[in-house]
Design a protein around this motif. Structure first.
Motif, PDB file in Angstrom:
ATOM      1  N   ARG A   1      48.459  25.733   8.243  1.00  0.00           N
ATOM      2  CA  ARG A   1      48.372  24.722   9.299  1.00  0.00           C
ATOM      3  C   ARG A   1      47.792  25.325  10.580  1.00  0.00           C
ATOM      4  O   ARG A   1      47.949  26.515  10.831  1.00  0.00           O
ATOM      5  CB  ARG A   1      49.749  24.133   9.596  1.00  0.00           C
ATOM      6  N   THR A   2      47.158  24.484  11.378  1.00  0.00           N
ATOM      7  CA  THR A   2      46.640  24.914  12.675  1.00  0.00           C
ATOM      8  C   THR A   2      47.360  24.148  13.772  1.00  0.00           C
ATOM      9  O   THR A   2      47.425  22.912  13.744  1.00  0.00           O
ATOM     10  CB  THR A   2      45.123  24.668  12.784  1.00  0.00           C
ATOM     11  N   ILE A   3      47.916  24.884  14.727  1.00  0.00           N
ATOM     12  CA  ILE A   3      48.632  24.297  15.858  1.00  0.00           C
ATOM     13  C   ILE A   3      47.734  24.359  17.093  1.00  0.00           C
ATOM     14  O   ILE A   3      47.183  25.418  17.421  1.00  0.00           O
ATOM     15  CB  ILE A   3      49.950  25.053  16.137  1.00  0.00           C
ATOM     16  N   ARG A   4      47.553  23.233  17.764  1.00  0.00           N
ATOM     17  CA  ARG A   4      46.772  23.179  18.998  1.00  0.00           C
ATOM     18  C   ARG A   4      47.709  23.341  20.188  1.00  0.00           C
ATOM     19  O   ARG A   4      48.730  22.650  20.295  1.00  0.00           O
ATOM     20  CB  ARG A   4      46.035  21.846  19.102  1.00  0.00           C
ATOM     21  N   ILE A   5      47.382  24.260  21.076  1.00  0.00           N
ATOM     22  CA  ILE A   5      48.202  24.482  22.260  1.00  0.00           C
ATOM     23  C   ILE A   5      47.319  24.479  23.502  1.00  0.00           C
ATOM     24  O   ILE A   5      46.119  24.755  23.441  1.00  0.00           O
ATOM     25  CB  ILE A   5      49.000  25.804  22.193  1.00  0.00           C
ATOM     26  N   SER A   6      47.931  24.148  24.642  1.00  0.00           N
ATOM     27  CA  SER A   6      47.193  24.072  25.891  1.00  0.00           C
ATOM     28  C   SER A   6      48.096  24.481  27.050  1.00  0.00           C
ATOM     29  O   SER A   6      49.310  24.623  26.898  1.00  0.00           O
ATOM     30  CB  SER A   6      46.660  22.651  26.108  1.00  0.00           C
ATOM     31  N   TYR A   7      47.494  24.657  28.187  1.00  0.00           N
ATOM     32  CA  TYR A   7      48.174  25.110  29.411  1.00  0.00           C
ATOM     33  C   TYR A   7      49.345  24.200  29.770  1.00  0.00           C
ATOM     34  O   TYR A   7      49.196  22.981  29.798  1.00  0.00           O
ATOM     35  CB  TYR A   7      47.167  25.131  30.550  1.00  0.00           C
ATOM     36  N   ALA A   8      50.492  24.818  30.068  1.00  0.00           N
ATOM     37  CA  ALA A   8      51.663  24.058  30.499  1.00  0.00           C
ATOM     38  C   ALA A   8      52.193  24.525  31.850  1.00  0.00           C
ATOM     39  O   ALA A   8      52.964  23.816  32.492  1.00  0.00           O
ATOM     40  CB  ALA A   8      52.774  24.154  29.457  1.00  0.00           C
ATOM     41  N   GLY A   9      51.802  25.697  32.287  1.00  0.00           N
ATOM     42  CA  GLY A   9      52.300  26.216  33.552  1.00  0.00           C
ATOM     43  C   GLY A   9      51.949  27.691  33.695  1.00  0.00           C
ATOM     44  O   GLY A   9      51.433  28.323  32.766  1.00  0.00           O
ATOM     45  N   GLN A  10      52.238  28.216  34.883  1.00  0.00           N
ATOM     46  CA  GLN A  10      51.881  29.603  35.190  1.00  0.00           C
ATOM     47  C   GLN A  10      52.953  30.178  36.104  1.00  0.00           C
ATOM     48  O   GLN A  10      53.660  29.431  36.782  1.00  0.00           O
ATOM     49  CB  GLN A  10      50.495  29.629  35.838  1.00  0.00           C
ATOM     50  N   ASN A  11      53.110  31.500  36.111  1.00  0.00           N
ATOM     51  CA  ASN A  11      54.215  32.114  36.847  1.00  0.00           C
ATOM     52  C   ASN A  11      53.967  32.273  38.339  1.00  0.00           C
ATOM     53  O   ASN A  11      54.788  32.858  39.051  1.00  0.00           O
ATOM     54  CB  ASN A  11      54.564  33.480  36.237  1.00  0.00           C
ATOM     55  N   GLY A  12      52.841  31.773  38.843  1.00  0.00           N
ATOM     56  CA  GLY A  12      52.599  31.804  40.284  1.00  0.00           C
ATOM     57  C   GLY A  12      51.946  33.065  40.799  1.00  0.00           C
ATOM     58  O   GLY A  12      51.673  33.170  41.997  1.00  0.00           O
ATOM     59  N   ARG A  13      51.685  34.009  39.918  1.00  0.00           N
ATOM     60  CA  ARG A  13      51.051  35.256  40.340  1.00  0.00           C
ATOM     61  C   ARG A  13      49.525  35.130  40.294  1.00  0.00           C
ATOM     62  O   ARG A  13      48.970  34.402  39.472  1.00  0.00           O
ATOM     63  CB  ARG A  13      51.489  36.412  39.429  1.00  0.00           C
ATOM     64  N   THR A  14      48.851  35.865  41.161  1.00  0.00           N
ATOM     65  CA  THR A  14      47.394  35.810  41.248  1.00  0.00           C
ATOM     66  C   THR A  14      46.752  36.461  40.033  1.00  0.00           C
ATOM     67  O   THR A  14      47.175  37.537  39.594  1.00  0.00           O
ATOM     68  CB  THR A  14      46.908  36.516  42.524  1.00  0.00           C
ATOM     69  N   TYR A  15      45.735  35.799  39.484  1.00  0.00           N
ATOM     70  CA  TYR A  15      45.011  36.340  38.336  1.00  0.00           C
ATOM     71  C   TYR A  15      44.203  37.565  38.747  1.00  0.00           C
ATOM     72  O   TYR A  15      43.474  37.540  39.745  1.00  0.00           O
ATOM     73  CB  TYR A  15      44.084  35.270  37.757  1.00  0.00           C
ATOM     74  N   VAL A  16      44.338  38.649  38.002  1.00  0.00           N
ATOM     75  CA  VAL A  16      43.569  39.870  38.220  1.00  0.00           C
ATOM     76  C   VAL A  16      42.769  40.157  36.953  1.00  0.00           C
ATOM     77  O   VAL A  16      43.349  40.392  35.895  1.00  0.00           O
ATOM     78  CB  VAL A  16      44.488  41.075  38.540  1.00  0.00           C
ATOM     79  N   PRO A  17      41.436  40.123  37.010  1.00  0.00           N
ATOM     80  CA  PRO A  17      40.632  40.395  35.817  1.00  0.00           C
ATOM     81  C   PRO A  17      40.738  41.860  35.409  1.00  0.00           C
ATOM     82  O   PRO A  17      40.461  42.756  36.218  1.00  0.00           O
ATOM     83  CB  PRO A  17      39.213  40.027  36.251  1.00  0.00           C
ATOM     84  N   ILE A  18      41.127  42.108  34.168  1.00  0.00           N
ATOM     85  CA  ILE A  18      41.291  43.511  33.756  1.00  0.00           C
ATOM     86  C   ILE A  18      39.948  44.184  33.525  1.00  0.00           C
ATOM     87  O   ILE A  18      39.888  45.418  33.438  1.00  0.00           O
ATOM     88  CB  ILE A  18      42.203  43.646  32.527  1.00  0.00           C
ATOM     89  N   GLY A  19      38.864  43.405  33.424  1.00  0.00           N
ATOM     90  CA  GLY A  19      37.548  44.031  33.403  1.00  0.00           C
ATOM     91  C   GLY A  19      37.318  44.827  34.673  1.00  0.00           C
ATOM     92  O   GLY A  19      36.782  45.941  34.642  1.00  0.00           O
ATOM     93  N   ARG A  20      37.731  44.267  35.806  1.00  0.00           N
ATOM     94  CA  ARG A  20      37.609  44.977  37.077  1.00  0.00           C
ATOM     95  C   ARG A  20      38.496  46.223  37.085  1.00  0.00           C
ATOM     96  O   ARG A  20      38.110  47.269  37.614  1.00  0.00           O
ATOM     97  CB  ARG A  20      38.000  44.060  38.231  1.00  0.00           C
ATOM     98  N   VAL A  21      39.686  46.110  36.485  1.00  0.00           N
ATOM     99  CA  VAL A  21      40.589  47.264  36.393  1.00  0.00           C
ATOM    100  C   VAL A  21      39.925  48.389  35.608  1.00  0.00           C
ATOM    101  O   VAL A  21      39.962  49.563  36.010  1.00  0.00           O
ATOM    102  CB  VAL A  21      41.918  46.856  35.733  1.00  0.00           C
ATOM    103  N   LEU A  22      39.301  48.051  34.483  1.00  0.00           N
ATOM    104  CA  LEU A  22      38.646  49.061  33.660  1.00  0.00           C
ATOM    105  C   LEU A  22      37.451  49.681  34.373  1.00  0.00           C
ATOM    106  O   LEU A  22      37.183  50.882  34.230  1.00  0.00           O
ATOM    107  CB  LEU A  22      38.226  48.447  32.327  1.00  0.00           C
TER     108      LEU A  22
END
Length: 210
Positions: free
Chosen positions: A42-63
């Motif tokens: 079976r395939t389950i479809r999921i989507s955004y439900a919420g976020q923890n409020g922290r700022t997104y940091v791209p790990i490409g920049r970290v690398l």
């Protein structure tokens, strides 16, 4: 993210699905929607439900900051390859992005329909765009002129501003929804092309005269 990954929410019965690969789980959070294939087929479809409020940091920049790759080498594919090749360091690098996304199941979607965007309407391959709503009104039609990241062909078409994203900041940034499957993943993962975007707005109504 680090607190959550190390059990801060354990015992609260919030789990929806388990993925066998933490790297897959990490990229699923960046995409904010996906399809999870279960062992029974079976395939389950999921989507955004919420976020923890922290700022997104791209790990490409970290690398890049760590000297692991150069800026022009950064793509979803190169980041994933680095994480797979460095399992001892992968967890620490992923934890440099404190933003954590929570999901909900979306029942009833057929396989040929995209996930819902922030407006609730399904996203359309090559027609839906994620924008910074501070600068671009949601629902606005936009003409996008750019290049395909794989074969260099022209992408010149009208798209709709139908979604938002934690990494999309500023008036000159937009993320094209390429769809689903391997071909879409290849293009979306490598897309960092420059281009031109035109917001299509109605002309103001003429002033009434006597």
């Amino acid at each position: 993210r680090k607190q959550i990954e190390h059990g801060a929410l354990a015992g609260k019965r919030l789990e929806l699905l388990w993925l066998k690969d933490p790297i897959d789980a990490f990229f699923l959070q960046i995409q904010a929607a996906g399809r999870v294939r279960l062992p029974d087929g079976r395939t389950i479809r999921i989507s955004y439900a919420g976020q923890n409020g922290r700022t997104y940091v791209p790990i490409g920049r970290v690398l890049v900051d760590q000297g692991a790759m150069t800026l022009d080498q950064v793509s979803m594919q190169s980041i994933r390859a680095w994480l797979v090749a460095h399992p001892q360091q992968a967890e620490d690098v992923m934890e440099q992005n404190p933003s954590y996304v929570f999901f909900k199941e979306i029942p009833g979607l057929t396989a040929d329909v995209g996930p819902p965007g922030v407006l609730g309407a399904p996203l359309m391959p090559m027609r839906s765009l994620a924008v910074d709503k501070t600068f671009i009104p949601l629902g606005a039609p936009m003409f996008i002129d750019t290049r395909d990241p794989v074969d260099g062909s022209a992408i010149s078409r009208v798209m709709l501003a139908q979604d938002v994203g934690g990494a999309i900041r500023g008036p000159a940034r937009g993320d094209i929804f390429f769809g689903w499957g391997k071909d879409a993943e290849e293009r979306a993962g490598r897309m960092r092309q420059q281009g031109t975007a035109y917001i299509l707005l109605p002309k103001p109504a003429p002033l009434a005269t006597r």
